[in-house]
Design an enzyme around this catalytic site. Structure first.
Site, PDB file in Angstrom:
ATOM      1  N   GLY A 193      -1.235   1.370  -5.061  1.00 24.27           N
ATOM      2  CA  GLY A 193      -2.491   0.670  -4.831  1.00 24.27           C
ATOM      3  C   GLY A 193      -3.649   1.367  -5.498  1.00 24.27           C
ATOM      4  O   GLY A 193      -3.846   2.565  -5.298  1.00 24.27           O
TER       5      GLY A 193
ATOM      6  N   CYS B  47       0.823  -1.200   0.000  1.00 26.26           N
ATOM      7  CA  CYS B  47       0.000   0.000   0.000  1.00 26.26           C
ATOM      8  C   CYS B  47       0.861   1.255   0.000  1.00 26.26           C
ATOM      9  O   CYS B  47       2.083   1.197   0.058  1.00 26.26           O
ATOM     10  CB  CYS B  47      -0.903   0.019   1.242  1.00 26.26           C
ATOM     11  SG  CYS B  47      -1.885  -1.472   1.454  1.00 26.26           S
TER      12      CYS B  47
ATOM     13  N   ASN C 116       1.148  -0.311   5.878  1.00 27.74           N
ATOM     14  CA  ASN C 116       1.655  -0.916   4.651  1.00 27.74           C
ATOM     15  C   ASN C 116       2.499  -2.113   5.027  1.00 27.74           C
ATOM     16  O   ASN C 116       3.475  -1.987   5.767  1.00 27.74           O
ATOM     17  CB  ASN C 116       2.503   0.117   3.875  1.00 27.74           C
ATOM     18  CG  ASN C 116       3.272  -0.513   2.732  1.00 27.74           C
ATOM     19  OD1 ASN C 116       2.832  -1.489   2.131  1.00 27.74           O
ATOM     20  ND2 ASN C 116       4.440   0.037   2.433  1.00 27.74           N
ATOM     21  N   GLY C 117       2.137  -3.296   4.528  1.00 27.37           N
ATOM     22  CA  GLY C 117       2.919  -4.485   4.821  1.00 27.37           C
ATOM     23  C   GLY C 117       2.046  -5.657   5.215  1.00 27.37           C
ATOM     24  O   GLY C 117       0.866  -5.729   4.861  1.00 27.37           O
TER      25      GLY C 117
ATOM     26  N   TYR D 219      10.510  -2.714  -8.582  1.00 27.66           N
ATOM     27  CA  TYR D 219       9.176  -2.591  -9.165  1.00 27.66           C
ATOM     28  C   TYR D 219       8.290  -1.517  -8.553  1.00 27.66           C
ATOM     29  O   TYR D 219       7.744  -0.683  -9.259  1.00 27.66           O
ATOM     30  CB  TYR D 219       8.468  -3.949  -9.091  1.00 27.66           C
ATOM     31  CG  TYR D 219       7.048  -3.926  -9.619  1.00 27.66           C
ATOM     32  CD1 TYR D 219       6.798  -3.849 -10.982  1.00 27.66           C
ATOM     33  CD2 TYR D 219       5.954  -3.978  -8.753  1.00 27.66           C
ATOM     34  CE1 TYR D 219       5.506  -3.833 -11.475  1.00 27.66           C
ATOM     35  CE2 TYR D 219       4.661  -3.957  -9.244  1.00 27.66           C
ATOM     36  CZ  TYR D 219       4.428  -3.887 -10.603  1.00 27.66           C
ATOM     37  OH  TYR D 219       3.154  -3.857 -11.082  1.00 27.66           O
TER      38      TYR D 219
END
Length: 603
Positions: A67, A38, A140-141, A324
């Site tokens: 996201g 995210c 996030n994670g 990425y």
């Protein structure tokens, strides 16, 4: 105010929320804990008369690449939490009516794509809990011990977790820890930042996995934190209150000088973000990254406090961020993503030259948009071959490797990309991509190149072969669905239909990032390369029960079944869609003057 915290309750006195509180998820014996890759952002403005809503909106838009499934933000005005979240892009979730309600000088925001859990808007962030004070989280994670934590919260702490999201678990672990510290503080007076850091120490010692997050504590401030291995990124920046550039000095901890009086001419606005690109775009100055195992607490007066709350942190960031996820104009842990990707292209070209020599037969180098463009550019330069744009991208199609079902992914590739025939016809083409995951996209792209008239098609990946699942928030498939699992380069080439495939060596990838570390910077203790080598920095091992559960949740069949069942069980008409009450929009007030009795009843 600190003394008042002894009797401050977490009583919800007002709630406006749509009927989306109802859950339309399929009952599962194995609960799909949501993991997320995210984007998060949080902000505290010195001027209480200013509002963070527009800044958060702009920041989330800049982080949209992290996201596209859901978005949300929550702000605080006069002790009242104002929340808006829903499925969709940032521009679609927040309309004028929502922005007018999202008032206040402090807030956090979130963009999400779904991984192991469902794509229900119930899973959208931020999450909030009313006790103590009213706390919100943007995360996030992924936590790898969610079941254990959830069981402890339910049976030992009597806390209810309403969704399948590990983010809500992370929220409740902190809320419970902070409650315990506040109770202890009644007999042992401590500054609020010490209380917060002690609670964060419990979080770090309890929660396993890769995570970066933000806690917003109603009436007290903003907490930014990063897991003990620094796997997921988080940066913060400052500016002088208003729009002026920040020029003040930082102290030995790399923090702006504190304290800051709310009436001082040196008032500062603060911003946390997953990537530096949001800090730059919003006119803040990047100060530094949040360190592994560190928590930074900014109180409502603008005082900035920090502490590494884990006793033995190691800095091993996720290397896939550089390959990425991150935007090329971002700086993560002091490393320019753009420069790291240039190095990846250089290393790729050197491997091609070593393997095939100068007579490699390549006529033109073409990137697969968009992430690989930087690496492809440098590879073309090193190979002394022209760099050409052979694919035009439709930017309104989602990232294909997160789409359930091979048929959907294949269709999406053709919708997303179209070829420029003149760049392929009669040529030996080297296609450069950031990675090869399932091989679905790569196979379709190779076929598109052949359909456009390419004589020979070669394929190279800026990342090594992906042979293991990711457990820190990246939605890679199960191991057996990864094309490189059990295959060498020749077999992968045959599978996707090209003449040959070249993968980046893992050492070359690590060197590509390491070469971009600035001089005099501390560097890293290592990298999380678990998707390539199967070594998980948090200690998990392939074959553990965790991976068996992960396979049951992530395989295509399970995802398709879960998605189709949710859709079939969701009513066609939702009361929350009424213009009077926007769906998934909530206004929650925490009454700070209720009694201790009310506080304990609420808990």
């Amino acid at each position: 105010r600190h003394q008042r915290s002894e009797t401050t309750p977490g009583v919800i006195t007002g709630l406006i929320i749509s009927c989306q509180l109802k859950r339309f998820l399929v009952p599962n014996q194995t609960k799909p804990n949501q993991a997320n890759m995210c984007g998060i952002i949080g902000m505290l403005l010195a001027n209480k008369e200013q509002h963070v809503n527009q800044l958060l909106f702009d920041g989330l838009t800049v982080l949209q690449h992290r996201g596209q499934d859901a978005a949300g933000m929550v702000t605080v005005e006069d002790g009242r939490l104002r929340l808006r979240k829903d499925n969709g892009l940032v521009r679609d979730v927040f309309q004028q009516s929502h922005m007018e309600e999202l008032r206040g000088n402090i807030g956090i925001g979130h963009v999400r794509y779904p991984t192991a859990g469902s794509s229900s808007n119930e899973e959208a962030q931020p999450f909030s809990t009313n006790y103590p004070f009213g706390i919100c989280v943007a995360h996030n994670g992924n936590l790898t011990n969610t079941d254990e934590l959830q069981s402890s919260l339910k049976y030992s702490n009597f806390r209810h977790v309403n969704t399948d999201s590990d983010s809500e678990v992370l929220l409740n672990v902190f809320a419970e820890s902070l409650t315990n510290e506040l109770k202890a503080e009644q007999t042992n007076k401590r500054p609020m930042h010490d209380v917060v850091f002690q609670a964060m120490e419990t979080v770090m010692n309890t929660c396993k996995g890769g995570y970066a997050g933000l806690y917003m504590i109603n009436g007290f401030g903003l907490v930014g934190f990063r897991d003990p291995n620094g796997i997921r990124p988080l940066v913060f920046g400052v500016r002088k209150s208003g729009v002026e550039a920040f020029t003040s000095h930082v102290n030995e901890d790399g923090l702006p000088d504190s304290p800051r009086s709310i009436t001082s001419e040196e008032n500062l606005d603060y911003c946390f973000s997953s990537e530096s690109v949001a800090i730059d775009t919003l006119g803040f100055k990047l100060v530094r990254d949040v360190r592994a195992g560190e928590a930074i607490f900014i109180d409502m007066e603008g005082n900035c406090h920090s502490k590494v709350v884990h006793k033995s942190p190691t800095h091993t960031p996720c290397i896939f961020e550089y390959v990425y996820f991150a935007r090329p104009d971002s700086i993560i842990d002091g490393v320019s993503v753009y420069e790291a990707r240039l190095n990846m292209g250089e290393k790729l070209a050197e491997k091609i030259l070593k393997k095939f020599g100068p007579d490699h037969g390549i006529d033109v180098v073409i990137p697969v948009p968009d992430t690989s463009r930087t690496s492809a550019l440098q590879a073309a330069y090193r190979l002394d071959r022209p760099f050409r744009e052979g694919f035009m991208k439709n930017r309104y199609i989602g990232r294909t490797f997160i789409m359930p079902g091979q048929a959907k992914r294949k269709k999406s590739v053709r919708l997303k990309l179209n070829t420029i025939r003149a760049e392929f016809e009669g040529r030996n083409v080297l296609l450069v991509d950031d990675s090869i995951v399932r091989g679905t996209t790569a196979g379709e792209i190779v076929q598109m190149a052949r359909d456009a008239g390419a004589k020979n098609v070669y394929f190279c990946s800026a990342a090594p072969p992906i042979r293991y699942p990711n457990i820190y928030g990246i939605d890679l498939p199960t191991q057996k669905e990864l094309i490189a699992y059990g295959r060498n380069e020749e077999e992968v080439a045959a599978k996707i239909g090209c003449e040959w495939v070249v993968y980046q060596d893992q050492k070359d990838l690590e060197d590509s990032v390491g070469m971009a570390v600035p001089k005099n910077a501390p560097g890293f203790d290592g990298y999380d390369c678990s998707t390539f080598d199967g070594v998980y920095v948090t200690g998990e091992r392939m074959g553990d029960s965790y991976f068996q559960k992960l396979h049951a949740l992530r395989n295509d069949k399970a995802k398709t079944t879960r998605t189709s069942t949710i859709v079939s069980r969701t009513p066609s008409t939702i009361a929350g869609d009424s213009p009077k009450i926007p769906r998934q929009t909530a206004v929650v007030a925490c009454d700070k003057e209720a009694s201790k009795e009310g506080q304990q009843q609420d808990h």
